[in-house]
Every structure is written in structure tokens, then in C-alpha cells.
Design an enzyme around this catalytic site. Sequence first.
Site, mmCIF file in Angstrom:
data_model
loop_
_atom_site.group_PDB
_atom_site.id
_atom_site.type_symbol
_atom_site.label_atom_id
_atom_site.label_comp_id
_atom_site.label_asym_id
_atom_site.label_seq_id
_atom_site.Cartn_x
_atom_site.Cartn_y
_atom_site.Cartn_z
ATOM 1 N N LYS A 15 0.833 -1.208 0.000
ATOM 2 C CA LYS A 15 0.000 0.000 0.000
ATOM 3 C C LYS A 15 0.872 1.264 0.000
ATOM 4 O O LYS A 15 0.666 2.165 -0.802
ATOM 5 C CB LYS A 15 -0.934 0.011 1.230
ATOM 6 N N ARG A 90 -9.368 0.364 9.100
ATOM 7 C CA ARG A 90 -8.900 -0.996 9.366
ATOM 8 C C ARG A 90 -9.898 -1.795 10.190
ATOM 9 O O ARG A 90 -9.641 -2.962 10.475
ATOM 10 C CB ARG A 90 -7.594 -0.924 10.155
ATOM 11 N N ARG A 129 11.461 -5.646 4.861
ATOM 12 C CA ARG A 129 11.205 -4.212 4.675
ATOM 13 C C ARG A 129 12.197 -3.370 5.470
ATOM 14 O O ARG A 129 12.491 -3.642 6.625
ATOM 15 C CB ARG A 129 9.785 -3.863 5.115
ATOM 16 N N ARG A 164 11.551 -1.311 10.954
ATOM 17 C CA ARG A 164 10.449 -1.030 11.886
ATOM 18 C C ARG A 164 10.391 -2.087 12.974
ATOM 19 O O ARG A 164 10.569 -3.275 12.702
ATOM 20 C CB ARG A 164 9.117 -1.020 11.110
ATOM 21 N N ARG A 175 0.105 -9.176 13.345
ATOM 22 C CA ARG A 175 -0.554 -8.216 12.450
ATOM 23 C C ARG A 175 -1.364 -8.922 11.367
ATOM 24 O O ARG A 175 -2.416 -8.445 10.961
ATOM 25 C CB ARG A 175 0.472 -7.260 11.840
HETATM 26 P P1 ADP Z 1 2.161 -1.941 3.216
HETATM 27 O O1 ADP Z 1 2.169 -0.439 3.195
HETATM 28 O O2 ADP Z 1 0.965 -2.510 2.525
HETATM 29 O O3 ADP Z 1 2.359 -2.535 4.585
HETATM 30 P P2 ADP Z 1 4.739 -1.636 1.871
HETATM 31 O O4 ADP Z 1 4.421 -0.751 0.710
HETATM 32 O O5 ADP Z 1 5.436 -1.028 3.043
HETATM 33 O O6 ADP Z 1 3.393 -2.425 2.350
HETATM 34 O O7 ADP Z 1 5.593 -2.862 1.318
HETATM 35 C C1 ADP Z 1 6.077 -3.884 2.186
HETATM 36 C C2 ADP Z 1 7.416 -4.383 1.675
HETATM 37 O O8 ADP Z 1 7.226 -5.052 0.425
HETATM 38 C C3 ADP Z 1 8.455 -3.290 1.407
HETATM 39 O O9 ADP Z 1 9.730 -3.786 1.748
HETATM 40 C C4 ADP Z 1 8.351 -3.037 -0.097
HETATM 41 O O10 ADP Z 1 9.592 -2.591 -0.636
HETATM 42 C C5 ADP Z 1 8.012 -4.440 -0.589
HETATM 43 N N1 ADP Z 1 7.166 -4.446 -1.787
HETATM 44 C C6 ADP Z 1 6.154 -3.600 -2.097
HETATM 45 N N2 ADP Z 1 5.586 -3.949 -3.271
HETATM 46 C C7 ADP Z 1 6.238 -5.062 -3.689
HETATM 47 C C8 ADP Z 1 6.131 -5.916 -4.835
HETATM 48 N N3 ADP Z 1 5.216 -5.706 -5.800
HETATM 49 N N4 ADP Z 1 6.976 -6.969 -4.932
HETATM 50 C C9 ADP Z 1 7.902 -7.190 -3.982
HETATM 51 N N5 ADP Z 1 8.071 -6.436 -2.888
HETATM 52 C C10 ADP Z 1 7.250 -5.378 -2.739
HETATM 53 P P1 AMP Z 2 1.099 0.511 8.940
HETATM 54 O O1 AMP Z 2 2.203 1.509 8.744
HETATM 55 O O2 AMP Z 2 -0.126 0.842 8.119
HETATM 56 O O3 AMP Z 2 1.567 -0.907 8.743
HETATM 57 O O4 AMP Z 2 0.633 0.650 10.457
HETATM 58 C C1 AMP Z 2 1.526 0.384 11.507
HETATM 59 C C2 AMP Z 2 0.771 0.228 12.817
HETATM 60 O O5 AMP Z 2 0.111 1.465 13.142
HETATM 61 C C3 AMP Z 2 -0.345 -0.823 12.815
HETATM 62 O O6 AMP Z 2 0.120 -2.138 13.062
HETATM 63 C C4 AMP Z 2 -1.226 -0.301 13.970
HETATM 64 O O7 AMP Z 2 -0.653 -0.569 15.243
HETATM 65 C C5 AMP Z 2 -1.148 1.208 13.754
HETATM 66 N N1 AMP Z 2 -2.201 1.665 12.823
HETATM 67 C C6 AMP Z 2 -2.028 2.216 11.588
HETATM 68 N N2 AMP Z 2 -3.210 2.501 11.031
HETATM 69 C C7 AMP Z 2 -4.159 2.124 11.926
HETATM 70 C C8 AMP Z 2 -5.579 2.145 11.926
HETATM 71 N N3 AMP Z 2 -6.271 2.591 10.887
HETATM 72 N N4 AMP Z 2 -6.213 1.652 13.015
HETATM 73 C C9 AMP Z 2 -5.540 1.207 14.086
HETATM 74 N N5 AMP Z 2 -4.201 1.138 14.145
HETATM 75 C C10 AMP Z 2 -3.518 1.591 13.080
#
Ligand code: ADP
Ligand code: AMP
Length: 222
Positions: A15, A90, A129, A164, A175
Site C-alpha cells: 500500500k 482498518r 522491509r 520497523r 498483524r
Molecule cells: P504496506 O504499506 O501494505 O504494509 P509496503 O508498501 O510497506 O506495504 O511494502 C512492504 C514491503 O514489500 C516493502 O519492503 C516493499 O519494498 C516491498 N514491496 C512492495 N511492493 C512489492 C512488490 N510488488 N513486490 C515485492 N516487494 C514489494
Molecule cells: P502501517 O504503517 O499501516 O503498517 O501501520 C503500523 C501500525 O500502526 C499498525 O500495526 C497499527 O498498530 C497502527 N495503525 C495504523 N493505522 C491504523 C488504523 N487505521 N487503526 C488502528 N491502528 C492503526
Amino acid sequence: MAQNLILLGPPGAGKGTQAEFLVDVLSIAHISTGDMLRDAVGKGSQLGLKAKEYMDAGKLVPDELVVGIVRERIVEPDCAAGFLLDGFPRTIPQADALDAAIAELEVLPPVVVNMEVGDDELIGRLSGRRMCEKCGAIYHISRDGVDVGDDCPGQDCDGKIYQRSDDEAEAIRQRLEVYKQQTQPLIDHYGGKGQLVRVEATGTVEEVNGKVMAALRERGVV
Ligand code: ADP
Ligand code: AMP
């Protein structure tokens, strides 16, 4: 009327990665509740102090806290041209609160892009990541060849790379479980309202990007 989007999907679906591109192409505001909460934790604000223990444990921060920050954010001037919500809503109560806020603001109901990725792929993405502490860019150890302590490869950024705290194995497992129990029901919530588009978010970042854009084109968003 300005177009609003929601990126829905499990942790690691990509995302944040796709949001970086989409807000640029569509010139809309990026609202990542995860980024806002991490920022609050970093600053040690009241919100950050309350959110930290939930985040570290891989649990959701209570609805009233997150709904509060989103309500305040979506009325800021840069959101008038449209906004993209990344990581919100969420839970069903968060979606209900957003529906009410959208109706009150008299803006278009968001198009919801559901990014579908299998669990094994999610675990590989999350455990590899890495992020830049300064610009917030998202990287992956295998794809980008960066690791903790390296300099951010981003242009004009002198930040350092970190991992992270919730990308550690137990928090990842937690998660994914929380996603299935509390967030997955949103697929039916938005599907039932005709707002959902589905994207199989596998393949390279560029390939996923192509699929998201194609889905948005089909909906007349771009
Ligand atoms: P989210 O925001 O949904 O938690 P991220 O955008 O932070 O996901 O992506 C999670 C991890 O996956 C990051 O390390 C990112 O670089 C990697 N990633 C994102 N899209 C892809 C993809 N299409 N293929 C492989 N790795 C990806
Ligand atoms: P994310 O960066 O989207 O993976 O979010 C990291 C963490 O932030 C999550 O695991 C939750 O602990 C908190 N968080 C982010 N967005 C929300 C949401 N919409 N509702 C509740 N917790 C959230």
C-alpha cells in the site's frame, strides 16, 4: 469533484509503495495513519505515548484515536483536491466513522482498491522491509540492496535506513492475524456498496502499479 481513494489490503501488500506513486500521478494528498502514528511516537506526543504499545505489539491502535486524527486531516486544505487513505480504515467502526465524515463533507465516496497478496509473500516482504528514518521511503533488502545503518539511496536524502520494530517475526504474525479478524470484513463492507476494485498485487512493483492504474482507468478515476 475531487477523487478520493482507499488502499485496502493486509500488512505488506504494498500500500505504502503504491501510494507514493499514485499521489504523485493524481496530485492528491497521501494520508497514511501508520506514518502519522510513527511520527507521533517519534515526537513523544500524547497520541504517540498512547499508540506505541499497541503498535509494537502488532495490535491496532484504538478506533477513537485513529478516527480523530483522520477526521482532522481530511479537512486540511491539501485534501480538497482529493486524498488517498493508506492503512485506514482498518475496522468496521473506522469505516462507519469515515462514511459519516464523507457524507458530512459532501465529497465523493472513495474508490477502494483491495490489494490481494498471499501470506507467504507478505511475510517475505515484511521481514525484508527497511525504511528511511528521514524521508520515510520504503525499501526491501533483496530488491533494493539496503540494510540497517546504510545511507538512504533516495535523491537529496541523507537519512539512515532502519527496520520497523513491528517488522519482527512475532509482530508480523500478530498483524496478519489482526488483519484477518478486524480488517478483512471491510472487503464485504465496500463490496456491498459498489466501491471496491480488486487488484492481484503480485509481481514487481511496476507490474502492480500497472494493474492498479488499469483498475482505476476501468472505474474512470484516471
Ligand atoms: P504496506 O504499506 O501494505 O504494509 P509496503 O508498501 O510497506 O506495504 O511494502 C512492504 C514491503 O514489500 C516493502 O519492503 C516493499 O519494498 C516491498 N514491496 C512492495 N511492493 C512489492 C512488490 N510488488 N513486490 C515485492 N516487494 C514489494
Ligand atoms: P502501517 O504503517 O499501516 O503498517 O501501520 C503500523 C501500525 O500502526 C499498525 O500495526 C497499527 O498498530 C497502527 N495503525 C495504523 N493505522 C491504523 C488504523 N487505521 N487503526 C488502528 N491502528 C492503526
